[in-house]
Design an enzyme around this catalytic site. Structure first.
Site, PDB file in Angstrom:
ATOM      1  N   LYS A 145       0.829  -1.204   0.000  1.00  0.00           N
ATOM      2  CA  LYS A 145       0.000   0.000   0.000  1.00  0.00           C
ATOM      3  C   LYS A 145       0.866   1.258   0.000  1.00  0.00           C
ATOM      4  CE  LYS A 145      -3.513   2.215   2.938  1.00  0.00           C
ATOM      5  NZ  LYS A 145      -4.294   2.042   4.193  1.00  0.00           N
ATOM      6  N   SER A 197      -8.702   2.867   3.818  1.00  0.00           N
ATOM      7  CA  SER A 197      -7.796   3.458   2.847  1.00  0.00           C
ATOM      8  C   SER A 197      -6.967   2.422   2.072  1.00  0.00           C
ATOM      9  CB  SER A 197      -6.846   4.436   3.550  1.00  0.00           C
ATOM     10  OG  SER A 197      -6.089   3.805   4.554  1.00  0.00           O
ATOM     11  N   SER A 211      -9.201   0.769   7.916  1.00  0.00           N
ATOM     12  CA  SER A 211      -8.680   0.809   6.547  1.00  0.00           C
ATOM     13  C   SER A 211      -8.271  -0.527   5.959  1.00  0.00           C
ATOM     14  CB  SER A 211      -7.492   1.777   6.468  1.00  0.00           C
ATOM     15  OG  SER A 211      -7.926   3.096   6.673  1.00  0.00           O
TER      16      SER A 211
END
Length: 469
Positions: free
Chosen positions: A71, A147, A171
């Site tokens: 990520k 996220s 997230s």
């Protein structure tokens, strides 16, 4: 094209010679090149370097040859931009890997690139202005969550078997729910963040993965969760490996079912129905489920949580501007992030930061009292079905202020308390998009969560991939 159920199956096929590591990595690259123009999950790639690493010989770890993504927030890969979804960090290129990335590599995994993230993770939908929105493989008009939405969409679409995520307010769990995946947020201190801020300085966020299977999540937790010398603190060390715990059927558990939000907000009836169906399945499997309420002060939690998120934002932007040697420009940050930065710049005091830490400790004790009665809590992951892209629009701060907190109303408190929690698929909404059931345990209870998850996965298997992939 090559496709196996999960990372463990992929590694087994490589180990037995059914397929080579290079063939698997080439296939994953081909899938990314085919689908990324539409899904927009990969924002930086290292395909040639990855193939060179395969050719040079990978470590013979348990996930030898398995491709993955990291990520674009909180974890660094040497030589790749770590933009954090923001124009302000567009040219920030770390020289070394994070410790977690090193552990993935030692397990034999192959890092193909960075996955999309909202700016500084400040959105439950992955729609950064810098990179553009990530689309949900289940419906291209809808959010993939945030996220860790880039990672979740990539796994759901079969681009990689498993991918890194982190979770500061939901997230990992939110995108897992929206994309029909398994997502475990470990206990605070379970996985080192080195060289990012330690758990002492950033107590809300935890790193792990989004996966198609429970066993992948359990194995990766075993491979990555050893404390690093010098960490501020670590989660309790399990006496039995997580993979082994995941493979064992749990004893009868006492599960508290809470379908109402502590803040009194709306929970969609379809969401409640899906979670109740999961509760009924738990009862069929021999567990005891009782109705309960989430026993914490929601106003106190959000006050403390907001302050700690705010001081982290202030530090991130201030340090970045110092590194660049300049002041903040009007177009450096998205409007919503800029609003938060300006607000906390004008209002943050040291006493507020101290009080915020005290507040989340109070909330931890309040919610923790539930585990005097229950082994686990069960709630919805999300109170509402997956939104369309544009519903959470960071270019309109007033919209984010009104809607942004809804999607983390069940998850954020677990970041405040540091407890482990997981989201697993529990059906589809009226639009055919996945819904998530959210289980929470006391500190160190990942083994219990994983054991129950495997039992539920076996009793009611979920689709491994989004339709059409």
């Amino acid at each position: 094209m090559i496709q196996y159920d999960d990372a463990i199956a992929t590694a087994e096929a490589i180990r037995t010679g059914e397929v080579s590591a290079r063939e698997v990595v080439e296939d994953s690259i081909a899938r990314i090149e085919k689908h990324n123009p539409v899904l927009n999950v990969v924002v930086a790639e290292r395909f040639e370097k990855a193939l060179a690493e395969v050719d040079a010989g990978l470590p013979r770890g348990p996930l030898h040859g398995v491709p993955t993504l990291i990520k674009d927030l909180g974890m660094q890969v040497a030589g790749l931009p770590l933009t954090r979804g923001s124009k302000l960090w567009a040219d920030d290129i770390p020289a070394v890997d994070s410790e977690l990335v090193r552990r993935y590599r030692r397990a034999g995994m192959v890092v193909l690139g960075m996955s999309n993230s909202p700016e500084l993770g400040k959105n439950a939908s992955t729609e950064p202005l810098h990179h553009g929105p990530t689309r949900n493989p289940w419906s291209l008009a809808h959010s993939s969550g945030g996220s860790s939405g880039g990672s979740a969409a990539a796994v759901s679409a079969g681009l990689v078997p498993v991918a890194h995520g982190n979770d500061g307010g939901g997230s990992i769990r939110i995108p897992a729910a929206m994309c029909g995946l398994f997502g475990l947020k470990p206990s605070r201190g379970r996985i080192t963040a080195y060289p990012a801020a330690t758990s002492l300085a950033a107590p809300l966020s935890a790193n792990h993965v989004v996966s198609r299977s429970v066993r992948d999540s359990a194995l990766l937790l075993d491979l990555t969760s050893a404390p690093m010398s010098g960490d501020a603190f670590a989660a309790p060390t399990p006496s039995v490996a997580f993979g082994e715990q995941a493979s064992r059927a749990p004893l009868s558990l006492r599960i508290g079912l809470a379908t109402r939000r502590a803040d009194g907000g709306v929970v969609d009836p379809a969401v409640v129905a899906a979670v109740r169906a999961t509760a009924e399945l738990c009862e069929e499997l021999g567990h005891v489920v009782e109705e309960t309420e989430l026993s914490y002060d929601a106003e106190l939690m959000m006050s403390g949580f907001g302050t700690l998120m705010g001081v982290s934002l202030l530090a991130d932007v201030t340090h970045r501007l110092a590194a660049l040697g300049r002041d903040l420009r009007d177009d450096d940050l998205e409007p919503f992030t800029r609003m938060l930065f300006d607000h906390y710049s004008a209002n943050m005091t040291p006493v507020q930061v101290y009080d915020a830490h005290a507040a989340i400790q109070q909330v931890g004790w309040q919610l923790g009292s539930s585990f005097d009665q229950f082994d686990l809590l069960l709630t919805p992951t999300l109170p509402l079905p997956t939104p369309e892209l544009g519903v959470l629009d960071t270019s309109r701060p007033e919209v984010m202020w009104e809607r942004g907190g809804d999607y983390s109303s069940f998850t954020a408190v677990i970041n405040a308390t540091g407890m482990p929690a997981m989201s697993l698929p529990c059906g589809l909404d009226a639009a055919g998009l996945p819904l998530g059931a959210h289980f929470v345990g006391p500190l160190g209870a990942e083994g219990t969560l994983l054991s129950l998850a495997t039992q539920l996965e076996s009793a009611n298997p979920w689709p491994l991939l989004a339709p059409s992939y």
